[in-house]
Write a protein that holds these residues in place. Structure first.
Motif, PDB file in Angstrom:
ATOM      1  N   LYS A  11      -5.477  -2.134  10.885  1.00  0.00           N
ATOM      2  CA  LYS A  11      -5.630  -0.697  10.638  1.00  0.00           C
ATOM      3  C   LYS A  11      -4.329   0.056  10.929  1.00  0.00           C
ATOM      4  N   GLY A  12      -3.644  -0.385  11.989  1.00  0.00           N
ATOM      5  CA  GLY A  12      -2.388   0.274  12.350  1.00  0.00           C
ATOM      6  C   GLY A  12      -1.341   0.136  11.263  1.00  0.00           C
ATOM      7  N   GLU A  13      -1.279  -1.025  10.636  1.00  0.00           N
ATOM      8  CA  GLU A  13      -0.322  -1.232   9.549  1.00  0.00           C
ATOM      9  C   GLU A  13      -0.631  -0.339   8.352  1.00  0.00           C
ATOM     10  N   VAL A  14      -1.915  -0.138   8.083  1.00  0.00           N
ATOM     11  CA  VAL A  14      -2.298   0.742   6.977  1.00  0.00           C
ATOM     12  C   VAL A  14      -1.926   2.190   7.308  1.00  0.00           C
ATOM     13  N   LYS A  15      -2.150   2.599   8.542  1.00  0.00           N
ATOM     14  CA  LYS A  15      -1.781   3.959   8.952  1.00  0.00           C
ATOM     15  C   LYS A  15      -0.275   4.169   8.810  1.00  0.00           C
ATOM     16  N   ASP A  16       0.500   3.151   9.190  1.00  0.00           N
ATOM     17  CA  ASP A  16       1.955   3.245   9.040  1.00  0.00           C
ATOM     18  C   ASP A  16       2.340   3.309   7.566  1.00  0.00           C
ATOM     19  N   LEU A  17       1.609   2.554   6.741  1.00  0.00           N
ATOM     20  CA  LEU A  17       1.906   2.516   5.310  1.00  0.00           C
ATOM     21  C   LEU A  17       1.725   3.877   4.659  1.00  0.00           C
ATOM     22  N   ARG A  91      -3.812  -2.501  -7.089  1.00  0.00           N
ATOM     23  CA  ARG A  91      -2.571  -1.777  -6.814  1.00  0.00           C
ATOM     24  C   ARG A  91      -2.415  -1.562  -5.315  1.00  0.00           C
ATOM     25  N   GLY A  92      -3.530  -1.366  -4.630  1.00  0.00           N
ATOM     26  CA  GLY A  92      -3.481  -1.233  -3.178  1.00  0.00           C
ATOM     27  C   GLY A  92      -2.940  -2.487  -2.516  1.00  0.00           C
ATOM     28  N   LEU A  93      -3.329  -3.662  -3.030  1.00  0.00           N
ATOM     29  CA  LEU A  93      -2.797  -4.916  -2.492  1.00  0.00           C
ATOM     30  C   LEU A  93      -1.306  -5.029  -2.774  1.00  0.00           C
ATOM     31  N   ASP A  94      -0.880  -4.610  -3.965  1.00  0.00           N
ATOM     32  CA  ASP A  94       0.559  -4.600  -4.284  1.00  0.00           C
ATOM     33  C   ASP A  94       1.317  -3.748  -3.269  1.00  0.00           C
ATOM     34  N   TRP A  95       0.726  -2.620  -2.928  1.00  0.00           N
ATOM     35  CA  TRP A  95       1.351  -1.691  -1.985  1.00  0.00           C
ATOM     36  C   TRP A  95       1.424  -2.305  -0.589  1.00  0.00           C
ATOM     37  N   ILE A  96       0.362  -2.995  -0.192  1.00  0.00           N
ATOM     38  CA  ILE A  96       0.353  -3.673   1.111  1.00  0.00           C
ATOM     39  C   ILE A  96       1.468  -4.713   1.164  1.00  0.00           C
ATOM     40  N   GLU A  97       1.633  -5.447   0.072  1.00  0.00           N
ATOM     41  CA  GLU A  97       2.628  -6.514   0.038  1.00  0.00           C
ATOM     42  C   GLU A  97       4.049  -5.974  -0.066  1.00  0.00           C
ATOM     43  N   ASP A  98       4.204  -4.783  -0.637  1.00  0.00           N
ATOM     44  CA  ASP A  98       5.525  -4.151  -0.761  1.00  0.00           C
ATOM     45  C   ASP A  98       5.406  -2.680  -0.370  1.00  0.00           C
ATOM     46  N   PRO A  99       5.563  -2.360   0.912  1.00  0.00           N
ATOM     47  CA  PRO A  99       5.390  -0.982   1.388  1.00  0.00           C
ATOM     48  C   PRO A  99       6.306   0.038   0.712  1.00  0.00           C
ATOM     49  N   GLU A 100       7.408  -0.421   0.133  1.00  0.00           N
ATOM     50  CA  GLU A 100       8.335   0.495  -0.534  1.00  0.00           C
ATOM     51  C   GLU A 100       8.017   0.660  -2.018  1.00  0.00           C
ATOM     52  N   LEU A 101       6.936   0.068  -2.463  1.00  0.00           N
ATOM     53  CA  LEU A 101       6.570   0.092  -3.881  1.00  0.00           C
ATOM     54  C   LEU A 101       6.373   1.518  -4.385  1.00  0.00           C
ATOM     55  N   GLU A 102       6.984   1.802  -5.527  1.00  0.00           N
ATOM     56  CA  GLU A 102       6.796   3.095  -6.183  1.00  0.00           C
ATOM     57  C   GLU A 102       5.895   2.885  -7.406  1.00  0.00           C
ATOM     58  N   PHE A 103       4.877   3.704  -7.534  1.00  0.00           N
ATOM     59  CA  PHE A 103       3.938   3.558  -8.644  1.00  0.00           C
ATOM     60  C   PHE A 103       3.239   4.878  -8.906  1.00  0.00           C
ATOM     61  N   SER A 104       2.658   4.978 -10.089  1.00  0.00           N
ATOM     62  CA  SER A 104       1.872   6.155 -10.447  1.00  0.00           C
ATOM     63  C   SER A 104       0.434   5.920 -10.008  1.00  0.00           C
ATOM     64  N   PRO A 105      -0.041   6.635  -8.993  1.00  0.00           N
ATOM     65  CA  PRO A 105      -1.371   6.329  -8.442  1.00  0.00           C
ATOM     66  C   PRO A 105      -2.520   6.533  -9.424  1.00  0.00           C
TER      67      PRO A 105
END
Length: 235
Positions: A11-17, A91-105
């Protein structure tokens, strides 16, 4: 030796993300959240009222037509919701794997409508639910255990598909792979789910408004759980 992350760490990693990017998280899961709240709010009231009207007038043809058409419409809408929800989830998993990922939500909600393999998601969903239903016919507890065991099926498909390996697997292989990943991890997953009960109650108290933040937090945490499973398997 496996070194799985604790609930607090996941949960902490998601909050940081999402810190500083909450708007991205909310927009990514905006449509699934609205659809979820609309479904919960309506409770099938429209089809129920139509059916009640038909039965009270004793119009047999209308009863059959209404029941059949409502079932088809609900089924089709559920498939649309499934693809929208999974597109956002992936897309959420992509974001978890690459926190710097830029995408159109918002556009990410429709990713798999453009995929030639969108039908696989539907068939995986159907097969998965058939298996779980058959287990529920035995007893409630085995049904719950198997639903947890199969919980990573769609993530498995996405992972293998991204690596170009999906064609080497049958639809049931994704379920088998999920079951293998969840060996020894079912209780962790169950407790992680339970840890969100307070948040879901809060969402209800706020008349659903809170879910626009709670739902992304929940979905990203589940994605992070899968990410942690795979990371430990590869160690």
């Amino acid at each position: 030796m496996n070194n799985y992350k604790t609930r607090a760490q996941l949960k902490g990693e998601v909050k940081d993300l999402v810190r500083g990017r909450w708007s991205t998280a909310v927009l990514l899961y905006l449509i699934p959240t609205i659809l979820m709240l609309a479904n919960a709010g309506s409770g099938g009231s429209r089809s129920s009222s139509d059916y009640t009207s038909a039965t009270t007038s004793f119009n047999f043809t209308a009863i059959v037509t209404t029941a059949f058409s409502s079932g088809i419409i609900v089924f089709l809408l559920s498939l649309i919701f499934l693809i929208v929800s999974l597109s956002a989830t992936f897309r959420g998993l992509d974001w978890i794997e690459d926190p710097e990922l830029e995408f159109s939500p918002i556009k990410s909600n429709f990713t798999y409508f453009r995929s030639p393999d969108w039908w696989k998601l539907i068939f995986i969903y159907i097969i998965n639910n058939i298996f779980v239903f058959l287990w529920y016919l035995l007893l409630i507890v085995p049904g719950i255990v198997k639903s947890i065991a199969y919980s990573q099926t769609f993530f498995v498909y996405k992972d293998l598909n991204d690596r170009g390996l999906a064609d080497n697997y049958s639809l049931t292989d994704y379920i088998t792979r999920s079951r293998q990943l969840m060996n020894g991890n079912k209780w962790r997953y169950f407790v992680l789910q339970l840890s969100f009960i307070g948040w879901f109650i809060l969402g209800g108290i706020t008349l659903g408004i809170g879910f626009f933040w709670i739902f992304p937090y929940y979905k990203l945490t589940m994605a992070n759980f899968y990410h942690d499973l795979v990371a430990n398997e590869n160690n």
